[in-house]
Design a protein around this motif. Structure first.
Motif: not given
Length: 420
Positions: A95-99
Motif C-alpha cells: 500500500i502507498h500509505v505509510t507512517e
C-alpha cells in the motif's frame, strides 16, 4: 412548363461520369476499411506488474493500523479487525500509505475532516510512476521499443484529474506524441477486464496496432482513515483486503515472428450488467475520501446464483464447454475468498482450478482493477515456464472474468496460441 420542370430536375441528377466517380470512391473507401483491419484476432503478447515498496504482512496489519491511527484504546474494534484479517486468505499487501505519509497528512485519519484534495494530490503524484513501472516490465517482455506502441488504454478508479494519469504515463515511457490514448475510469474490480476488452477492439480494427493496456489503483490513499465506534462491517473488510498495484498488457493482432511471442488469442469479449444490482458494490467519493458500500453477505450469494448463466450465454457461440467448466483454464479476479468459493461451488470446479487467483489474493490482496492482470500474469508465466512436453493435455481454452460495481460481469474468452 414541363420542359422547365425537366431541366430543373435534371440539374439535381448526377451525370453518368459523376455516378462512376461516386462508385469508384465507395470502392476505395471499402478497400481502405479492409486494409485498416487486422487479419486475425487480438493476442496477448506480454504482461507486467508492479506494486508500491511499502509491504505489510497481514499478521501485523491490525497492530500497525491501530498504532498509526492512534486507536489502540478501541480494543473491541481491534478484535473485529483482527478476525476480519484472518478470514481474508491474505498473507501480505502493498500500500502507498505509510507512517511518514500519515505524519505529513494527519487529516487523512479523521473521516470527518475534509481531505479529498490532499488524497487526490497524493494519488496524482504516485499513480503514474506505479503504472509506468508495470508498463516497463510488459514492454521489456514484449521485446520491442516503447515507440512501437500505437495506442494506450489506461484504467483506474483512483483519483480524478485532467489531464489524467494516462498522459503522464505516456510521457514517462517515452511513447510517441501520436499515441492514441483512451481512459477507462471508475470500473473498480472490472477495470482490468474492461480495458482488455477495449484493447481487443482497437487491435483488431487498426492493422499493425500495438495496444498498451495499463491498469493502476491506489485506493489505500483514497480510503484510509481511522475507524470509529460507528464503523460498518464493510469498513473493516475494505481495510483488511484491499491493496495497491498496477498491471500492464501488450495486445496486438497478427504477431510478427520470431520476435513477438503471443500467449493467448482474445477470441471474444462480453459484458453483462445484472438489473437491480446498483447497490451491491459501490463506492462514493466525499469530502473525507472514499467510502465503500460492499454488501458482503449478499455478493457471494449473488455470484453463485448468476455466474454460470452469464458464462453459458457468453460462450454459447463457441460450443467449447462440452466437457464442463473444468475443461477450461481460469483467470478470475480475486475479489475475496468467499467470492472465489462461490465460483468453485457454482461451476463445480476441481481443486486448484483457481489456484492463480488464490495466490494473487494471498500475496497482494484485492488490488481492485489490476488484480485480474496479476492473475493473468501468473497463468502466462506458469505456462511459459513449463517444458514443452509437460503442456500436453492442459486446457487450450479459458476465460478471464472480472466482477465489479453495478453488478457487472466482464468476460474474455482466451485460446492458447501454441496449440493452434
Amino acid at each position: 412548363m414541363i420542359a422547365l420542370t425537366c431541366i430543373a430536375f435534371s440539374s439535381f441528377w448526377p451525370s453518368s461520369r459523376a455516378m462512376e466517380t461516386i462508385g469508384h470512391t465507395a470502392l476505395q473507401v471499402e478497400k481502405l476499411r479492409r486494409e485498416q483491419r487486422a487479419n486475425g484476432p487480438a493476442c496477448i503478447l506480454a504482461v507486467g506488474t508492479a506494486n508500491p515498496e511499502n509491504c505489510i504482512t497481514q499478521d501485523n496489519y491490525t497492530d500497525w493500523y491501530f498504532e498509526v491511527t492512534k486507536s489502540d484504546h478501541l480494543t473491541h474494534l481491534k478484535d473485529i479487525m483482527k478476525k476480519t484479517c484472518e478470514k481474508m486468505g491474505v498473507k501480505k499487501r502493498y500500500i502507498h500509505v505509510t507512517e511518514e505519509l500519515l505524519r505529513d497528512h494527519p487529516e487523512l485519519l479523521d473521516p470527518a475532516t475534509p481531505s479529498i484534495d490532499t488524497r487526490l494530490q497524493l494519488v496524482a503524484a504516485a499513480l503514474p510512476d506505479l503504472a509506468a513501472a508495470a508498463a516497463v516490465k510488459a514492454i521489456s517482455e514484449w521485446g520491442r521499443p516503447a515507440g512501437d506502441i500505437t495506442h494506450l488504454v489506461f484504467s483506474t478508479s483512483s483519483g480524478a484529474h485532467m489531464p489524467g494519469a494516462d498522459g503522464r504515463v505516456a510521457s514517462i515511457l517515452g511513447l510517441r506524441p501520436t499515441v492514441q490514448r483512451t481512459a477507462v475510469a471508475f470500473q473498480a474490480c472490472t477495470g482490468g477486464a474492461a480495458a482488455l476488452r477495449v484493447a481487443k477492439d482497437i487491435a483488431e480494427n487498426n492493422r499493425g496496432a500495438r495496444v498498451l493496456v495499463v491498469c493502476a489503483d491506489a485506493l489505500s490513499v483514497m480510503g484510509f482513515h481511522a475507524l470509529g465506534e460507528e464503523a460498518r462491517p464493510d469498513g473493516f473488510l475494505a481495510h483488511a483486503i484491499f491493496g495497491d498495484g498496477a498491471g500492464a498488457v501488450v495486445v496486438g493482432a497478427d504477431p510478427v515472428a520470431p520476435g513477438e511471442r503471443p500467449v493467448f488469442e482474445m477470441v471474444l469479449t462480453a459484458q453483462v450488467t445484472l438489473p437491480g444490482t446498483e447497490k451491491f458494490i459501490s463506492c462514493d467519493y466525499g469530502a473525507g475520501g472514499l467510502v465503500y458500500n460492499l454488501a458482503p453477505p449478499d455478493v457471494p450469494v449473488f455470484v453463485g446464483d448468476n455466474i454460470e448463466p452469464c458464462l453459458t450465454e457468453a460462450l454459447k457461440p463457441l460450443g467449447i464447454v462440452s466437457g464442463g467448466w473444468n475443461s477450461l483454464f481460469w483467470v478470475v479476479h480475486p475479489g475475496s475468498p468467499v467470492i472465489l468459493d462461490s465460483y468453485e461451488k457454482a461451476l463445480r470446479l476441481e481443486p486448484r482450478k483457481l489456484a492463480a487467483s488464490h495466490r494473487v489474493l494471498s500475496e497482494y490482496g484485492n488490488m481492485v482493477g489490476p488484480s485480474v492482470i496479476f492473475v493473468l500474469d501468473e497463468v502466462v508465466r506458469g505456462r511459459r515456464q513449463e517444458e514443452e512436453g509437460e503442456g500436453v493435455g492442459r486446457p487450450e481454452w479459458g476465460v478471464l472474468v472480472g466482477l465489479g460495481p453495478g453488478f457487472t460481469v466482464e468476460m474474455t474468452v482466451l485460446q492458447e496460441c501454441s496449440n493452434k
